[in-house]
Each structure stands twice: as C-alpha cells, then as structure tokens.
Design a protein around this motif. Structure first.
Motif, mmCIF file in Angstrom:
data_model
loop_
_atom_site.group_PDB
_atom_site.id
_atom_site.type_symbol
_atom_site.label_atom_id
_atom_site.label_comp_id
_atom_site.label_asym_id
_atom_site.label_seq_id
_atom_site.Cartn_x
_atom_site.Cartn_y
_atom_site.Cartn_z
ATOM 1 N N LYS A 20 0.777 -1.198 -0.022
ATOM 2 C CA LYS A 20 -0.027 0.013 0.029
ATOM 3 C C LYS A 20 0.731 1.287 0.043
ATOM 4 O O LYS A 20 0.590 2.415 -0.729
ATOM 5 C CB LYS A 20 -0.952 -0.107 1.224
ATOM 6 N N HIS A 21 1.989 1.066 0.552
ATOM 7 C CA HIS A 21 2.916 2.542 0.726
ATOM 8 C C HIS A 21 4.145 2.301 0.539
ATOM 9 O O HIS A 21 5.123 2.908 1.037
ATOM 10 C CB HIS A 21 2.738 2.937 2.322
ATOM 11 N N LYS A 22 4.500 1.492 -0.492
ATOM 12 C CA LYS A 22 5.939 1.137 -0.987
ATOM 13 C C LYS A 22 6.891 2.172 -0.761
ATOM 14 O O LYS A 22 7.775 2.134 -0.029
ATOM 15 C CB LYS A 22 5.849 0.489 -2.402
ATOM 16 N N LYS A 24 7.003 5.360 0.128
ATOM 17 C CA LYS A 24 6.764 6.158 1.490
ATOM 18 C C LYS A 24 7.300 5.382 2.594
ATOM 19 O O LYS A 24 8.377 5.666 3.452
ATOM 20 C CB LYS A 24 5.224 6.418 1.548
ATOM 21 N N LEU A 25 7.139 4.088 2.483
ATOM 22 C CA LEU A 25 7.756 3.036 3.788
ATOM 23 C C LEU A 25 9.155 2.864 3.445
ATOM 24 O O LEU A 25 9.693 3.141 4.414
ATOM 25 C CB LEU A 25 7.061 1.655 3.662
#
Length: 116
Positions: A20-22, A24-25
């Motif tokens: 979901k947040h590739k 950003k994570l």
C-alpha cells in the motif's frame, strides 16, 4: 549499562503495508544501503521485515534516547551477520549487538545495547 530490546513482525501484515505504501515506507524507514541489500534478495519482503524488526528492537534497547528508525542502520558483514549502526552523533557512546531470524511468516530481532 546493558539494555535489551526485541521485536517480532508479521510478514503478511508487513507485506500489506509495503504494498500500500511502498516508496513512502521504504524511504521513511530504511537507508539506501538497506533498501539495495533487501531488494537484491530473492524474497525482499522477508529481509525488509527482518531489518524493520531489528530497528524496532534497537529503538527499544536505547529507550530514553531521541532516535528515529532511519537513524538506525542495519547493515550486514561479509558473512551476512547483521550489524546495527547509529547515524546520530549523540549516540556514539552505545555499542549495539543485533540478531535477526525469520521464517516465511515472522521476522524477529533482538538487540543488546551497552550504554557507556
């Protein structure tokens, strides 16, 4: 003074957050060196999960110190053994040993900090 921290990561949940947040994570939590290392592996999610667990374990072991996950670098020796390095100059007086283990379902890590 010796302090210990440990953490366990559910790889299925980590995969969901990663999907979901590739970007950003990755770039909020991991250094470029960590990302490159993990993405070079056949199953990068398992290695990312292990490094994440190690960062959380280190953070717990150095409680009371102002530290962000990205300040903690989990790199590997030539034999694959993990090493924890701290980027913040006010944490240079801490020696940290870390161990990471994982299965297909969970990644776990233990950190022992010798705070001088």
């Amino acid at each position: 003074m010796l302090k210990i921290g440990n953490d366990i990561v559910d790889i299925k949940k980590f995969t969901s957050v990663y999907t979901k947040h590739k970007d950003k994570l990755l770039y909020r939590v991991f250094t470029k060196e960590e990302i490159d290392y993990c993405l070079s592996k056949k199953y990068p999610i398992i290695h990312l999960s292990g490094k994440f667990a190690a960062k959380e374990a280190v953070k717990k072991a150095v409680e009371g110190k102002s530290i962000y996950l990205k300040d903690i670098m989990i790199v590997n020796k030539h034999n694959g053994a993990p090493i924890a390095k701290l980027k913040s100059c006010n944490l240079n007086d801490i020696d940290i040993q870390v161990s990471i283990s994982h299965t297909n379902s969970y990644a776990t890590a233990v950190a022992i900090a010798n705070i001088i």
